[in-house]
Design an enzyme around this catalytic site. Structure first.
Site, PDB file in Angstrom:
ATOM      1  N   THR A 194       0.817  -1.216   0.000  1.00  0.00           N
ATOM      2  CA  THR A 194       0.000   0.000   0.000  1.00  0.00           C
ATOM      3  C   THR A 194       0.851   1.266   0.000  1.00  0.00           C
ATOM      4  O   THR A 194       1.996   1.256   0.465  1.00  0.00           O
ATOM      5  CB  THR A 194      -0.975   0.024   1.208  1.00  0.00           C
ATOM      6  N   ARG A 195       0.264   2.346  -0.553  1.00  0.00           N
ATOM      7  CA  ARG A 195       0.910   3.667  -0.495  1.00  0.00           C
ATOM      8  C   ARG A 195      -0.060   4.674   0.099  1.00  0.00           C
ATOM      9  O   ARG A 195       0.158   5.869   0.030  1.00  0.00           O
ATOM     10  CB  ARG A 195       1.364   4.121  -1.892  1.00  0.00           C
ATOM     11  N   HIS A 199      -7.835   2.317   6.162  1.00  0.00           N
ATOM     12  CA  HIS A 199      -9.071   2.593   6.886  1.00  0.00           C
ATOM     13  C   HIS A 199      -9.750   1.258   7.210  1.00  0.00           C
ATOM     14  O   HIS A 199      -9.188   0.202   6.945  1.00  0.00           O
ATOM     15  CB  HIS A 199      -9.954   3.520   6.056  1.00  0.00           C
ATOM     16  N   HIS A 202      -9.896  -1.486   4.524  1.00  0.00           N
ATOM     17  CA  HIS A 202      -8.625  -2.177   4.243  1.00  0.00           C
ATOM     18  C   HIS A 202      -8.314  -3.189   5.334  1.00  0.00           C
ATOM     19  O   HIS A 202      -7.841  -4.285   5.064  1.00  0.00           O
ATOM     20  CB  HIS A 202      -7.456  -1.179   4.190  1.00  0.00           C
ATOM     21  N   ARG A 288      -8.006  -3.798  -7.614  1.00  0.00           N
ATOM     22  CA  ARG A 288      -8.490  -3.111  -8.799  1.00  0.00           C
ATOM     23  C   ARG A 288      -7.522  -1.954  -9.068  1.00  0.00           C
ATOM     24  O   ARG A 288      -7.130  -1.260  -8.136  1.00  0.00           O
ATOM     25  CB  ARG A 288      -9.879  -2.561  -8.449  1.00  0.00           C
TER      26      ARG A 288
END
Ligand code: PPS
Length: 571
Positions: A194-195, A199, A202, A288
């Site tokens: 992740t970057r 929340h 996730h 996605r």
């Protein structure tokens, strides 16, 4: 599942004693000062994160990676890891020569034997690797406007890791993670790349992914270089630490990855998979539009939403890591829980809630409510600290236009109006003032003008970062330089480009300083508009006409624009 191999992976470092000796010898070598991106690449080359690479790509490997996503020997490798340098530096070298690779403070991190030197076809690289040759793609912009003209290739010898002073306990090499998994007995590990801040959705999806694979979870955020404009990694890591407490104990860990992302979508997903395999993981979540760079100049996504998953699936066995589909999680109000969108049977009877990234940014920018069902209070508090409402953030207004177009006069009027409103310190970086104080040794060649604008950009970015208002008013004739300044500043706040669109004829007619006359007579060389170019801004935030318009009105147009962007609040 593909077999997990936790045996140590080859690194490029020499032993401690050899490193001490090599460091002394390397001090005598020609040196290349690594860029921030090259430091990230070198770290992962040296620690095995980019295994099987043994150095920066040779010309054959580069061509093969660009064309076929494979090294010359056929090994799957999707991303060109290249050492770009200036022509002057490249020309000063002999093939076979060793060079020292230094960080930005001059510390020697490793050496490289230069086996290859070539001028790459960057347009081809852009098309094949990033799918489009247009600057709207951050990596293509980097390629054309930041990377050096020449590539050097050759094997690297590692002397020491780049030094990090932040979150040291959270940074692990592939071998350190492999050792940790061995120690903890984690036979299956799902990695989450992740970057962005995490929340509740996730947290839910990563936890489900791990549960379904009956695996442990590695939150593996990128802290090297991400997309310009992303939340800085300091804030993100504080957010991740808060989220980590929400997972059941001993199921999950977090490690920070000093990767420089390219936002290359499908190819990037495959690359990310290989990197996670090197870090001892068995599963990898691909979502996605994985590593998507945003929209192209036509306003469309660069890649299809599932291109990354498709390319990954095609090469899954070769990567040796199992792809886990990222489920689109939404909040079902009636059941007060997150559920995968495609598993909700009673969609028409329940209330489905979701907040997009854009909507979240808007709420943060405007200081609006962020509901508890969406995120954890600790995360929201952290984000609010770094992203105060726009009306309290710093920003830069950057005027550009011909000499005598009225930039300075409008900039002065704007400054006074903003000072009258109060609230934030205002600094004027006028062309002439800067040339007297910061850039007194510079002339008007392209090189000197660029240097001048970059200095202005640097000062404005510092002002913006620290919550002030910077008003710049140079000619700034080159679009690429203006863009570079924009990027530097947009990391910290808004950048408003204002084209003072007074025509050359009008500027010459006014000729306030008598310079146009001298320029026409050839007494001043390289004069913008007369004997030097000016790239008219294509899409400035604002274009002001000054002919038959009062200065006060021009400044007021800027004020209105700032209000419409929420940067100042209406009086
Ligand atoms: S640049 O291109 O952005 O670095 O130029 P800048 O720092 O704004 O400086 C422009 C002012 O310098 C005076 N001047 C010249 N301008 C353009 N070309 C040449 N050759 C030149 N020589 C001197 C000129 O007064 C500019 O001031 P402004 O305020 O723009 O009229």
């Amino acid at each position: 599942m593909y077999p997990q191999n936790l045996a140590p992976i080859p690194e490029l470092y020499v032993s401690y004693d050899s490193a001490q000796k090599l460091k002394l010898e390397a001090a005598e070598l020609f040196s290349h000062d690594l860029t921030p991106r090259q430091i990230c690449d070198l770290e992962l080359l040296m620690n095995g994160g980019f295994n099987p690479l043994k150095g920066f790509l040779s010309e054959d490997d580069y061509n093969s990676v660009v064309e076929n996503m494979r090294l010359a020997d056929g090994t799957l490798w999707p991303m060109p890891i290249t050492l770009d340098v200036s022509e002057a530096f490249a020309d000063s070298l002999e093939i076979g020569q060793d060079i020292a690779l230094r960080d930005q403070e001059g510390v020697i991190l490793g050496t490289m034997t230069v086996t290859d030197r070539w001028v790459p076809n960057k347009a081809r690289e852009a098309e094949k690797v990033f799918g489009a040759d247009e600057d709207a793609h951050p990596a293509v912009n980097y390629l054309h406007n930041k990377a050096g003209k020449v590539y050097l290739g050759g094997p690297v010898t590692g002397i020491q890791q780049p030094v990090h002073y932040d979150f040291r306990g959270r940074r692990d090499t592939p071998n350190e993670l492999r050792a940790l998994f061995r120690k903890l007995g984690w036979r299956k590990v799902v990695a989450f790349q992740t970057r962005n801040p995490l929340h509740r959705a996730h947290q839910e999806l990563t936890f489900r992914a791990a549960k379904e694979a009956q695996a442990n979870l590695l939150i593996h955020p990128v802290v090297g270089m991400t997309k310009p404009g992303d939340v800085d990694h300091f804030t993100r890591v504080r957010c991740y630490e808060a989220v980590l407490d929400k997972y059941p104990q001993s199921t999950t860990t977090m490690s920070l990855l000093n990767l420089a992302m390219r936002m290359a979508g499908p190819r990037e997903a495959v690359w990310h998979g290989l990197i996670r395999k090197n870090h001892g993981c068995t599963h990898f979540i691909v979502g996605r539009d994985h590593a998507g760079p945003g929209k192209n100049s036509a306003g469309e996504d660069f890649y299809g939403p599932y291109d990354a998953q498709e390319l990954f699936r095609e090469h899954e066995a070769e990567i040796g890591i199992e792809m886990v589909d990222f489920k689109h999680m939404v909040y079902v109000q009636e059941r007060a829980q997150y559920e995968p969108m495609d598993e909700i049977a009673d969609k028409d009877d329940v209330t489905i809630l979701n907040i997009s990234g854009t909507e979240l940014r808007r709420r943060l920018a405007e200081g609006l409510d962020i509901p508890e069902w969406f995120s954890f209070p600790e995360v929201v508090t952290e984000l609010r600290k770094t992203r105060p409402p726009r009306s309290q953030q710093g920003f830069t207004v950057f005027f550009t236009g011909f000499s005598g177009s009225g930039k300075s006069t409008i900039a002065n009027a704007l400054m006074v109006k903003l000072m009258e409103m109060g609230g934030r310190p205002v600094t004027l970086l006028d062309g002439d003032i800067v040339r007297k104080n910061l850039s007194s040794e510079l002339g008007f060649s392209k090189e000197h003008r660029d240097l001048n604008i970059r200095r202005i950009g640097y000062v404005a970015s510092e002002i913006t970062k620290n919550g002030g208002i910077a008003i710049c008013a140079p000619i700034a004739p080159y679009a690429t330089t203006r863009r570079a300044v924009r990027e530097e500043i947009e990391q910290f706040g808004a950048f408003l480009e204002v084209h003072v669109a007074t025509s050359l004829e009008e500027c010459e007619r006014r000729d306030r300083k008598g310079l146009y006359k001298l320029a026409r007579e050839g007494k001043i060389k390289e004069f913008t508009g007369i004997s030097d170019p000016y790239d008219v801004p294509e899409t400035p935030e604002l274009r002001v006409e000054t002919e038959n318009v009062e200065v006060d009105n021009c400044a007021h147009q800027v004020i209105l624009k700032l209000e419409s962007l929420g940067l100042i609040t209406g009086q």
